[in-house]
Design an enzyme around this catalytic site. Structure first.
Site, PDB file in Angstrom:
ATOM      1  N   GLY A 146       6.939  -7.114   7.228  1.00  0.00           N
ATOM      2  CA  GLY A 146       7.752  -5.981   7.669  1.00  0.00           C
ATOM      3  C   GLY A 146       7.839  -5.823   9.167  1.00  0.00           C
ATOM      4  CG  ASP A 173      -0.310  -8.206  -0.009  1.00  0.00           C
ATOM      5  OD1 ASP A 173      -1.382  -8.616   0.470  1.00  0.00           O
ATOM      6  OD2 ASP A 173       0.044  -7.010   0.054  1.00  0.00           O
ATOM      7  CB  THR A 174      -2.617 -11.886   2.959  1.00  0.00           C
ATOM      8  OG1 THR A 174      -2.689 -10.480   3.155  1.00  0.00           O
ATOM      9  CG2 THR A 174      -2.634 -12.577   4.308  1.00  0.00           C
ATOM     10  NE  ARG A 200       8.816  -4.266  -0.972  1.00  0.00           N
ATOM     11  CZ  ARG A 200       7.525  -4.119  -0.678  1.00  0.00           C
ATOM     12  NH1 ARG A 200       6.654  -5.057  -1.036  1.00  0.00           N
ATOM     13  NH2 ARG A 200       7.099  -3.076  -0.050  1.00  0.00           N
ATOM     14  CB  ALA A 246      -0.928  -0.003   1.213  1.00  0.00           C
ATOM     15  CB  SER A 252       6.984   0.932  -1.075  1.00  0.00           C
ATOM     16  OG  SER A 252       7.106  -0.235  -0.292  1.00  0.00           O
TER      17      SER A 252
END
Length: 478
Positions: free
Chosen positions: A398, A233-234, A15, A11, A13
């Site tokens: 993170g 992503d989860t 990569r 949400a 950034s």
């Protein structure tokens, strides 16, 4: 040894990571990182999806030659395409206000209990179902011929192929978790046209190859396949939980905390709905039974309001603040919008009769204690509702960098916490690609490889949980 590019969009950034995978080898390196800055325009809050796509192309250029590409991102948001396949405006941000009051309109047609029994998805004001209901009378939706969730939209631009990945589709609140197909009855009752969605895909399915124009722009030599991964992503992060056996809970930490269990079947009881647990789909027929918690968004917004002070110093000061002096409900929707977060946390403490934090360090400690308390409640509730006891809590994402939060979570849960890997979503993305190409085996083999190759930190619980139970009671008191 094979190389896989994992595009992992969060949400705040994005990569592009490159994973190298061998029979007993797994290494991840960052090729490119770029900001994800939503834009507020007159009609509301929007994602800069063109900027994200440019970041993906830059990242693939930096990654160098790879054997496959996979994309994961946050859930629920989507882009609309017209009959020519062109994007009809930037996707609406899930924090946009357009869904305020929409849930009640939906429930008037499909009561909340029936909706949960059919889809197993917790109430959140930004679920795709509510977004589509809010957009019903718009010219944009009337002109749309295709709806693609964000990672599917970027995959379409890379390959020209359309699809709807299943783990992400399950977050729309339009999928039946028992059949792992669309909930046709719910969609029909709410007037949602499921033909807008591209055919469903499973993690590991082929998603096309990079278009010639993409190869030219990135300098890659084709053909380069794109592989469907757990595009929520989860889902990718849970695939990268380095657990042994089934008696574990997980907490995927970042802007959000997603805390729960990996199950073989959904839990669709009224008690589960009342506890606001969700049944999202995972790899290999699994269900991600979890609760959404506001997560490090609370701290991120405070740090932004304070002018970006040194986070390490702030956490060291917070560790010296007395524990559980003040706590707030980290699942409260009052903390969902951006802006003025320190003031909102202070107001919540004041309203509950607790000491009001008087410094950034005290506010930070309040946030971390509150998150650990929310983690405790989610892990305990999940075990009870699913009748699924656990022996350990795995923290990935993170938040693993935040040693204080990990230790507080162990203390609050009264269970060991194993923290790592930090880049769980990217690693899960890479491993599903590698599995699709025959380099690794089932989920158990994936997790054994992670446990052998990734740095993990174990936190043992300190003391008993009496103080945490007392803090929990404090929040429950009006």
């Amino acid at each position: 040894m094979k190389a896989y590019a994992a595009v992992d969009l969060g949400a705040s950034s994005g990569r592009v990571m490159v994973g190298h995978v061998g029979t007993d080898f797994l290494e991840l390196a960052e090729a490119h990182r770029f900001p994800n800055r939503p834009v507020r325009v007159p009609e509301g809050l929007r994602w800069d999806v063109l900027g994200l796509y440019a970041g993906v192309l830059d990242g693939l250029r930096e990654a160098g030659q790879v054997d496959s590409v996979g994309i994961d991102s946050w859930a629920v948001d989507y882009g609309l395409l017209d009959a020519d396949g062109a994007l009809l405006g930037n996707p609406v941000h899930y924090r946009d206000s357009r869904t305020e009051g929409i849930a009640e309109k939906v429930w008037a047609t499909v009561p909340a209990e029936q909706l949960y029994a059919a889809t197993g998805i917790q109430y959140a004001p930004f679920n795709t179902l509510y977004q589509l209901t809010a957009a019903r009378s718009t010219a944009q939706l009337a002109a749309a011929r295709r709806l693609l969730l964000v990672p599917d939209l970027l995959t379409y631009w890379l390959t020209g192929e359309e699809g709807t990945e299943l783990t992400n589709a399950s977050t729309t609140q339009l999928v039946d978790p028992r059949t792992r197909d669309w909930s046709y009855d719910v969609a029909a009752r709410l007037g949602i046209d499921l033909s807008l969605f591209a055919p469903l895909r499973q993690p590991g399915d082929p998603a096309g190859v990079l278009r010639p124009e993409v190869l030219e722009e990135t300098g890659l030599t084709g053909p380069v396949p794109v592989t469907t991964v757990g595009s929520h992503d989860t889902a990718s992060a849970v695939a990268a939980v380095p657990a042994v056996g089934k008696r574990f809970a997980y907490i995927c930490t970042g802007t959000w905390s997603l805390a729960g269990l990996e199950l073989d079947a959904p839990v669709l009881t009224e008690a589960s709905r009342a506890a606001n647990f969700t049944n999202e789909l995972g790899l290999d027929g699994t269900v991600r039974y979890l609760r959404n918690i506001m997560g490090l968004w609370l701290l991120q917004e405070c740090v932004r309001a304070w002018g970006e002070p040194d986070l390490g110093g702030l956490l060291r000061e917070a560790a010296e603040v007395p524990a559980l002096r003040s706590v707030v409900d980290a699942g409260d929707a009052v903390f969902l919008p951006p802006g003025r977060m320190p003031e909102r946390i202070a107001a919540a403490c004041r309203a509950s009769g607790q000491p009001v934090p008087g410094s950034p360090a005290e506010t930070t400690r309040c946030i971390l204690d509150s998150l650990a308390l929310a983690h405790r409640r989610a892990v305990e509730d999940a075990q009870r509702l699913a009748d699924h006891p656990v022996d350990v809590v795995h923290v990935v994402g993170g938040g693993t960098r935040n040693a204080l939060l990990c230790q507080l979570t162990a203390d609050a849960c009264g269970l060991p916490v194993v923290a790592g890997p930090t880049e769980a979503a990217a690693l899960g993305n890479v491993l599903v690609q590698a599995r699709g190409h025959g380099l690794v085996g089932d989920r158990a083999e994936m997790r054994h490889l992670l446990a052998r190759t990734q740095p993990l930190t174990r936190y043992e619980p300190r003391g008993d949980t009496a103080a945490w139970r007392a803090a929990e009671a404090r929040l429950a008191t009006p």
